[in-house]
Design an enzyme around this catalytic site. Structure first.
Site, mmCIF file in Angstrom:
data_model
loop_
_atom_site.group_PDB
_atom_site.id
_atom_site.type_symbol
_atom_site.label_atom_id
_atom_site.label_comp_id
_atom_site.label_asym_id
_atom_site.label_seq_id
_atom_site.Cartn_x
_atom_site.Cartn_y
_atom_site.Cartn_z
ATOM 1 N N CYS A 143 2.039 -11.967 -1.817
ATOM 2 C CA CYS A 143 2.687 -10.935 -2.123
ATOM 3 C C CYS A 143 3.507 -11.184 -3.691
ATOM 4 O O CYS A 143 3.688 -10.443 -4.423
ATOM 5 C CB CYS A 143 3.988 -10.460 -1.164
ATOM 6 S SG CYS A 143 3.390 -10.769 0.442
ATOM 7 N N ASP A 185 7.400 -11.325 5.362
ATOM 8 C CA ASP A 185 7.114 -11.080 6.814
ATOM 9 C C ASP A 185 6.125 -11.534 7.387
ATOM 10 O O ASP A 185 5.902 -11.925 8.937
ATOM 11 C CB ASP A 185 7.516 -9.625 6.953
ATOM 12 C CG ASP A 185 8.884 -9.093 6.669
ATOM 13 O OD1 ASP A 185 9.644 -10.115 6.186
ATOM 14 O OD2 ASP A 185 8.991 -7.879 6.771
ATOM 15 N N CYS A 226 7.409 -7.998 -2.162
ATOM 16 C CA CYS A 226 7.256 -8.145 -0.855
ATOM 17 C C CYS A 226 8.298 -7.279 0.086
ATOM 18 O O CYS A 226 9.281 -6.816 -0.617
ATOM 19 C CB CYS A 226 7.124 -9.416 -0.163
ATOM 20 S SG CYS A 226 6.561 -9.608 1.538
ATOM 21 N N ASP A 227 8.060 -6.868 1.303
ATOM 22 C CA ASP A 227 8.803 -5.906 2.059
ATOM 23 C C ASP A 227 10.213 -5.626 1.758
ATOM 24 O O ASP A 227 10.787 -4.660 1.277
ATOM 25 C CB ASP A 227 8.616 -6.091 3.381
ATOM 26 C CG ASP A 227 7.403 -5.780 3.844
ATOM 27 O OD1 ASP A 227 6.382 -5.801 3.204
ATOM 28 O OD2 ASP A 227 7.113 -5.949 5.036
ATOM 29 N N LYS A 228 11.112 -6.837 1.817
ATOM 30 C CA LYS A 228 12.448 -6.632 1.650
ATOM 31 C C LYS A 228 12.820 -6.882 0.135
ATOM 32 O O LYS A 228 14.152 -6.801 -0.127
ATOM 33 C CB LYS A 228 13.096 -7.876 2.453
ATOM 34 C CG LYS A 228 12.950 -7.979 4.235
ATOM 35 C CD LYS A 228 13.165 -6.421 4.566
ATOM 36 C CE LYS A 228 12.380 -6.329 6.004
ATOM 37 N NZ LYS A 228 10.923 -6.643 5.936
ATOM 38 N N CYS A 278 0.548 -6.352 1.221
ATOM 39 C CA CYS A 278 -0.261 -5.832 2.332
ATOM 40 C C CYS A 278 -0.803 -4.424 1.720
ATOM 41 O O CYS A 278 0.031 -3.636 1.027
ATOM 42 C CB CYS A 278 0.532 -5.710 3.555
ATOM 43 S SG CYS A 278 0.970 -7.197 4.256
ATOM 44 N N GLU A 295 11.102 -7.620 13.329
ATOM 45 C CA GLU A 295 10.162 -6.778 13.322
ATOM 46 C C GLU A 295 9.102 -7.258 14.571
ATOM 47 O O GLU A 295 9.359 -8.546 14.870
ATOM 48 C CB GLU A 295 9.179 -6.765 12.210
ATOM 49 C CG GLU A 295 9.851 -6.060 11.004
ATOM 50 C CD GLU A 295 9.000 -6.142 9.831
ATOM 51 O OE1 GLU A 295 8.007 -6.704 9.694
ATOM 52 O OE2 GLU A 295 9.545 -5.268 8.902
ATOM 53 N N SER A 320 7.314 -3.473 11.928
ATOM 54 C CA SER A 320 6.610 -3.605 10.679
ATOM 55 C C SER A 320 5.988 -2.151 10.097
ATOM 56 O O SER A 320 5.745 -1.352 11.029
ATOM 57 C CB SER A 320 5.472 -4.641 10.622
ATOM 58 O OG SER A 320 4.516 -4.516 9.564
#
Length: 572
Positions: free
Chosen positions: A54, A86, A127-129, A199, A449, A475
């Site tokens: 990521c 994650d 990335c996610d956060k 992702c 998650e 997730s």
């Protein structure tokens, strides 16, 4: 070149006047010229690291953003911040660090900007956060800012089929059930993630990338190109140029992030069947601007928005397919055409969201994004639930689900590891409602998650035969009857803490309800008998996080927010 008046810019405190000669000497030591020191100083923050694909391309994109800042007549100052990725943290104790990292990212950017008096910010995240963390810092600081997504990964190939990391997580469950050999699992894991990028499905990273364009903090079209695409460098340069124009025009994040633009952001999450984590991140972003915008507000908007983008995990396509047909603006334009976007919201272009997308046409020769008049579902892909099991609410992704009602009996676990072990050993049965509690923001601490557990259930072919309820998170890749963000959480004595094996649970996502078949008197009796549960995290950052963090329905935030300010950094 503009002759800048820095008398109202933060960098005047470090670059202007005879008393700042020592400060300027540091800049000369780094090779800056007098002209560069007298220009606005623009922080270029990225989440580059070698933790995961990521983030691996973000350093390159930061260099391109710096070119754009220089070309527009300002001076870039690059710095980096952390991420917790994650996919690496999933399924073990490290996931407790994930949500806490969002606030640490925002805090560290704030400290760097404040500590060096930078005038503006370009933030690059992958990335996610890190996406919401960077955007939260922009809103908090309220200096002219442009966000840019680092781009998604290309789909992998396995036996001629497109695959993502979700396929690998689900393969673990299939392998445990004897349905996949060691050799095939090894082959899949080697080919699922072919290079740099976040992702590829409509998981949290791509959900928040869509949000970045829709809410107006990112340039239109900038989120679409996959991470390996050279077009990402062009958008980084354009982002650098754009932030300097925002300094000239004094357009700031809180001019952009309003209740109406937050409405738009929630709409694109619903329209794309996006991650339930958006119901944490949008309230947290709103909080930075002093706006109350709760999980219930997000979910109500998502419910009213048609699901029009056929994206994984509930659908067929990935982010690269959205880019192929024209990018995130295609989704935005479809929602504008359908009347689901408040079009007069300001954006980082200096134009409104409607003006930015006036010339965009939704192509007819594709089925990735459908018109609002012919949706996949008339309601959005994420809905909230309320009831005596979740007085503060809960959330579930319904994109791709056929049955919206589930009735079963509770099978209770006090941590994810115990639940995963039971799933791995198939110590559950059809009709069970697997309860995973003490995993909330305070109780985890960190609100983990549960992708490893939910994917194992799917891999065993049980995804439509059981439900899972947690005060933790899921997730964006999770699918099936998986309800998260249950509040109040177990750690503070919420009803989820009072459940016992065999209690009857009724979930109706169509009606938006989640209840346990217990009387108020029985719940009160159990609450009187309940005792708080201790954790092993009694020092360090996770202890500190547990002391500060608020409830999930308000975004799991860790400070009072913009509403408590008596002054703003941008005006210091």
């Amino acid at each position: 070149m503009t002759k800048w008046d820095k008398s109202k810019l933060p960098s005047r405190h470090t670059t202007m006047g005879p008393e700042r000669a020592p400060h300027r000497s540091y800049y000369y030591a780094m090779g800056l010229t007098h002209e560069e020191i007298t220009q606005p100083l623009v922080g270029v923050a990225s989440c580059w690291n070698e933790a995961a694909p990521c983030n691996i391309a973000l350093s390159r994109q930061a260099q391109a953003a710096k070119i754009g800042v220089k070309e527009a007549g300002a001076t870039p100052r690059e710095f980096t911040t952390i991420t917790v990725t994650d996919g690496i943290a999933m399924g073990h104790q490290s996931m407790k660090s994930s949500l806490a990292s969002r606030d640490t990212i925002a805090d560290s950017i704030e400290l760097t900007m404040r500590g060096h008096c930078y005038d503006a910010l370009v933030g690059i995240a992958g990335c996610d956060k890190s996406l919401p963390g960077v955007m939260m810092s922009m809103i908090r600081l309220n200096v002219p800012s442009v966000f840019m997504y680092g781009g998604s990964i290309m789909p992998g190939k396995h036996h001629g089929q497109d695959v993502t990391v979700l396929d690998v997580f689900e393969a673990v469950g299939k392998h445990a059930a004897g349905g996949m050999s060691d050799e095939e699992l090894d082959e899949l894991e080697r080919h699922a993630c072919p290079g740099a990028g976040a992702c590829g499905g409509q998981f949290t990273a791509n959900t928040m990338a869509c949000v970045s364009e829709m809410i107006g903090l990112a340039l239109p079209f900038s989120a679409g190109a996959p991470a390996p695409d050279e077009d990402r460098d062009r958008w980084a340069i354009e982002s650098g140029r754009a932030v300097v124009e925002l300094i000239r025009r004094n357009i700031r994040p809180r001019d952009i992030v309003t209740l109406d633009s937050l409405h738009n952001a929630a709409a694109i999450v619903g329209a794309t069947g996006g991650s339930t984590n958006a119901a944490l991140h949008l309230p947290a972003m709103a909080h930075e601007a002093g706006i109350r915008f709760t999980l219930q507000d997000v979910a109500e908007i998502m419910r009213k928005t048609p699901h029009i983008a056929d994206l994984k995990p509930g659908g067929r396509y990935v982010a690269a397919d959205v880019h192929r047909i024209g990018g995130v603006p295609i989704i935005i334009k479809a929602l504008i055409d359908g009347g689901y976007v408040k079009g007069d919201c300001m954006t980082v272009t200096g134009k409104t969201i409607a003006e930015n997308h006036r010339e965009v046409i939704v192509p007819k020769d594709q089925d990735v994004v459908r018109p609002c008049s012919d949706p996949i579902s008339p309601i959005g892909g994420v809905v909230s639930l309320h009831g005596n099991l979740a007085p503060e609410g809960a959330i579930v992704k319904i994109a791709g689900m056929e049955k919206l009602r589930f009735e079963g009996t509770a099978l209770c676990f006090d941590c994810e590891e115990d639940a995963f072990k039971a799933v791995e050993m198939r110590a559950y049965k059809p009709g069970d409602v697997i309860i995973v509690r003490y995993e909330g923001p305070k109780g985890g601490p960190g609100m983990r998650e549960m992708l490893s557990t939910t994917s194992a259930i799917y891999g065993q072919g049980m995804g439509d035969k059981v439900a899972l309820i947690t005060d933790g998170r899921f997730s964006g890749a999770t699918r099936g009857f998986c309800i998260g963000h249950v509040g109040p959480e177990a750690a503070v004595g919420g009803p989820i803490a009072l459940l016992r094996d065999g209690d009857k649970i009724i979930i109706d996502a169509g009606k938006g309800t989640i209840d346990v078949a217990l009387s108020d008197e029985e719940l009160a009796k159990r609450r009187a008998e309940w005792k708080p549960r201790k954790t092993d995290y009694n020092s360090g950052v996770l202890w500190k996080y547990a002391q500060l963090v608020g409830p999930a329905y308000l975004g799991a935030v860790t400070h009072p927010g913009g509403g408590a300010e008596t002054h703003c950094y941008a005006d210091q």
